[in-house]
Every structure is written in structure tokens, then in C-alpha cells.
Design a protein around this motif. Structure first.
Motif, mmCIF file in Angstrom:
data_model
loop_
_atom_site.group_PDB
_atom_site.id
_atom_site.type_symbol
_atom_site.label_atom_id
_atom_site.label_comp_id
_atom_site.label_asym_id
_atom_site.label_seq_id
_atom_site.Cartn_x
_atom_site.Cartn_y
_atom_site.Cartn_z
ATOM 1 N N PHE A 1 0.932 -1.265 0.071
ATOM 2 C CA PHE A 1 0.080 -0.028 -0.039
ATOM 3 C C PHE A 1 0.896 1.181 0.153
ATOM 4 C CE2 PHE A 1 -3.672 -2.822 1.475
ATOM 5 C CZ PHE A 1 -4.650 -2.608 0.626
ATOM 6 N N ASP A 2 2.279 1.227 0.671
ATOM 7 C CA ASP A 2 2.987 2.373 0.566
ATOM 8 C C ASP A 2 3.246 2.734 -0.954
ATOM 9 O OD1 ASP A 2 3.089 2.735 3.178
ATOM 10 O OD2 ASP A 2 5.102 1.712 3.249
ATOM 11 N N LEU A 3 3.468 1.671 -1.822
ATOM 12 C CA LEU A 3 3.765 1.856 -3.299
ATOM 13 C C LEU A 3 2.403 2.317 -4.054
ATOM 14 C CD1 LEU A 3 5.721 1.880 -5.603
ATOM 15 C CD2 LEU A 3 5.488 -0.573 -5.824
ATOM 16 N N PHE A 4 1.479 1.589 -3.521
ATOM 17 C CA PHE A 4 -0.137 2.034 -4.243
ATOM 18 C C PHE A 4 -0.319 3.419 -3.942
ATOM 19 C CE2 PHE A 4 -4.752 2.086 -3.730
ATOM 20 C CZ PHE A 4 -5.049 1.181 -4.773
ATOM 21 N N ASP A 5 -0.157 3.819 -2.876
ATOM 22 C CA ASP A 5 -0.321 5.225 -2.457
ATOM 23 C C ASP A 5 0.441 6.440 -3.154
ATOM 24 O OD1 ASP A 5 -2.578 4.394 -0.993
ATOM 25 O OD2 ASP A 5 -1.793 4.489 0.805
ATOM 26 N N LYS A 6 1.816 6.124 -3.180
ATOM 27 C CA LYS A 6 2.747 6.804 -3.749
ATOM 28 C C LYS A 6 2.648 6.948 -4.984
ATOM 29 C CE LYS A 6 7.613 6.799 -4.676
ATOM 30 N NZ LYS A 6 8.573 5.477 -5.139
ATOM 31 N N ASN A 7 2.041 5.904 -5.897
ATOM 32 C CA ASN A 7 1.739 6.192 -7.247
ATOM 33 C C ASN A 7 0.608 6.631 -7.480
ATOM 34 O OD1 ASN A 7 4.399 5.471 -8.433
ATOM 35 N ND2 ASN A 7 4.205 3.597 -7.438
ATOM 36 N N GLN A 8 -0.309 6.945 -6.509
ATOM 37 C CA GLN A 8 -1.596 7.249 -6.627
ATOM 38 C C GLN A 8 -2.633 6.518 -7.597
ATOM 39 O OE1 GLN A 8 -1.038 11.337 -7.982
ATOM 40 N NE2 GLN A 8 -0.767 12.264 -5.784
ATOM 41 N N LEU A 9 -2.502 5.230 -7.190
ATOM 42 C CA LEU A 9 -3.151 4.218 -7.927
ATOM 43 C C LEU A 9 -4.605 3.744 -7.346
ATOM 44 C CD1 LEU A 9 -0.298 1.583 -8.419
ATOM 45 C CD2 LEU A 9 -1.047 3.088 -10.085
ATOM 46 N N ALA A 10 -5.550 3.207 -8.245
ATOM 47 C CA ALA A 10 -6.722 2.680 -7.881
ATOM 48 C C ALA A 10 -6.604 1.255 -8.374
ATOM 49 C CB ALA A 10 -7.961 3.516 -8.367
ATOM 50 N N LEU A 11 -7.728 0.246 -7.867
ATOM 51 C CA LEU A 11 -7.608 -1.102 -8.464
ATOM 52 C C LEU A 11 -9.132 -1.095 -9.189
ATOM 53 C CD1 LEU A 11 -6.456 -3.834 -8.600
ATOM 54 C CD2 LEU A 11 -7.548 -4.384 -6.498
ATOM 55 N N VAL A 12 -9.083 -1.359 -10.501
ATOM 56 C CA VAL A 12 -10.485 -1.931 -11.124
ATOM 57 C C VAL A 12 -10.598 -3.213 -11.284
ATOM 58 C CG1 VAL A 12 -11.648 -1.556 -13.297
ATOM 59 C CG2 VAL A 12 -10.023 0.091 -12.739
ATOM 60 N N VAL A 13 -11.595 -3.938 -10.347
ATOM 61 C CA VAL A 13 -12.238 -4.984 -10.518
ATOM 62 C C VAL A 13 -13.405 -5.243 -11.163
ATOM 63 C CG1 VAL A 13 -10.760 -5.382 -8.379
ATOM 64 C CG2 VAL A 13 -13.238 -4.695 -8.163
ATOM 65 N N SER A 14 -13.818 -6.644 -11.473
ATOM 66 C CA SER A 14 -15.234 -6.957 -12.074
ATOM 67 C C SER A 14 -16.079 -6.747 -10.846
ATOM 68 C CB SER A 14 -15.099 -8.381 -12.591
ATOM 69 O OG SER A 14 -14.290 -8.454 -13.717
ATOM 70 N N THR A 15 -17.190 -6.438 -11.149
ATOM 71 C CA THR A 15 -18.148 -6.253 -10.227
ATOM 72 C C THR A 15 -18.664 -7.515 -9.719
ATOM 73 O OG1 THR A 15 -19.139 -4.325 -11.159
ATOM 74 C CG2 THR A 15 -20.608 -5.375 -9.885
ATOM 75 N N GLU A 16 -18.977 -8.087 -8.570
ATOM 76 C CA GLU A 16 -19.196 -9.273 -7.666
ATOM 77 C C GLU A 16 -20.536 -9.811 -8.469
ATOM 78 O OE1 GLU A 16 -18.002 -11.353 -5.339
ATOM 79 O OE2 GLU A 16 -16.148 -10.208 -5.517
ATOM 80 N N ILE A 17 -20.352 -11.290 -8.827
ATOM 81 C CA ILE A 17 -21.518 -11.860 -9.579
ATOM 82 C C ILE A 17 -21.419 -13.065 -8.306
ATOM 83 C CG2 ILE A 17 -22.319 -13.549 -10.779
ATOM 84 C CD1 ILE A 17 -20.939 -11.846 -13.210
ATOM 85 N N GLU A 18 -22.755 -13.140 -7.555
ATOM 86 C CA GLU A 18 -22.713 -14.109 -6.375
ATOM 87 C C GLU A 18 -22.164 -15.327 -6.691
ATOM 88 O OE1 GLU A 18 -25.721 -15.597 -3.019
ATOM 89 O OE2 GLU A 18 -26.155 -13.517 -4.061
ATOM 90 N N GLY A 19 -21.266 -16.056 -5.857
ATOM 91 C CA GLY A 19 -20.767 -17.461 -6.197
ATOM 92 C C GLY A 19 -19.716 -17.545 -7.407
ATOM 93 N N GLN A 20 -19.409 -16.366 -7.889
ATOM 94 C CA GLN A 20 -18.455 -16.388 -8.944
ATOM 95 C C GLN A 20 -17.424 -15.306 -8.761
ATOM 96 O OE1 GLN A 20 -20.535 -15.995 -12.616
ATOM 97 N NE2 GLN A 20 -21.863 -17.721 -12.267
#
Length: 104
Positions: free
Chosen positions: A75-94
């Protein structure tokens, strides 16, 4: 088209990764392949812990290898580089492992 969600909250990212047996990793700079900055990664399942026996003359250290790290370092590197994480929206059970890093 798959819907996505943008994650920036540290606990939300940890929860997302943990649901998929994901662990934080960083690939250190490797001049031989042109990487000049560390690269954030999330390794999933047993792949994160597999001994690939990739040392030796046929795999120079300069290629850079992912190393498992603690979330604080990640998270130090994540914040230093001003990043965000794009993920697939949850589908229940998958639970889907799709993810990519973007600048905020």
C-alpha cells in the motif's frame, strides 16, 4: 460487457484479494527487461507460493522476480503512485480475479 468497480480503500482491496486467495507482491525493477520502477501485483492461490525453481544460468537475476510482501509495503507503493484498483463487479458465487491498476 463486464461491469467494473473502482477500489481505493485499503481494507476493500484486502477483502477483495482475500476472497480470491490473493496476496500482495511486488516485481522489483529489472533493467534487462526495461522495468525501471517496481510493479505492483496480486498473486492468486497456490501460484503465489509455488516453487518454480527458476534460478540458475538460464534465468538471470536481472529479469526481476515477483516477491511476496506485506500489505503495508504494497500500500505504500500503491499510495505513492496514486493508484486505484479496477475489479469486476461481484457476481454471487463467482469470484473473478480480473483486476488492473489505474492512476487516480
Amino acid at each position: 460487457m463486464t461491469e467494473t468497480t473502482l477500489l481505493t480503500d485499503h481494507q476493500a482491496i484486502r477483502d477483495w484479494a482475500g476472497t480470491r486467495s490473493g496476496v500482495p507482491a511486488i516485481r522489483d525493477p529489472a533493467a534487462l527487461i526495461g522495468i525501471t520502477e517496481p510493479v505492483l501485483m496480486i498473486k492468486f492461490g497456490l501460484e503465489a507460493y509455488a516453487d518454480k525453481d527458476d534460478s540458475g544460468a538460464d534465468r538471470p537475476d536481472e529479469l526481476g522476480r515477483p516477491r511476496l510482501v506485506e500489505w503495508d509495503e504494497w500500500f505504500d507503493l500503491f499510495d505513492k503512485n496514486q493508484l486505484a484498483l479496477v475489479v469486476s463487479t461481484e457476481i454471487e458465487g463467482q469470484p473473478d480475479e480480473f483486476h488492473e491498476f489505474v492512476r487516480k
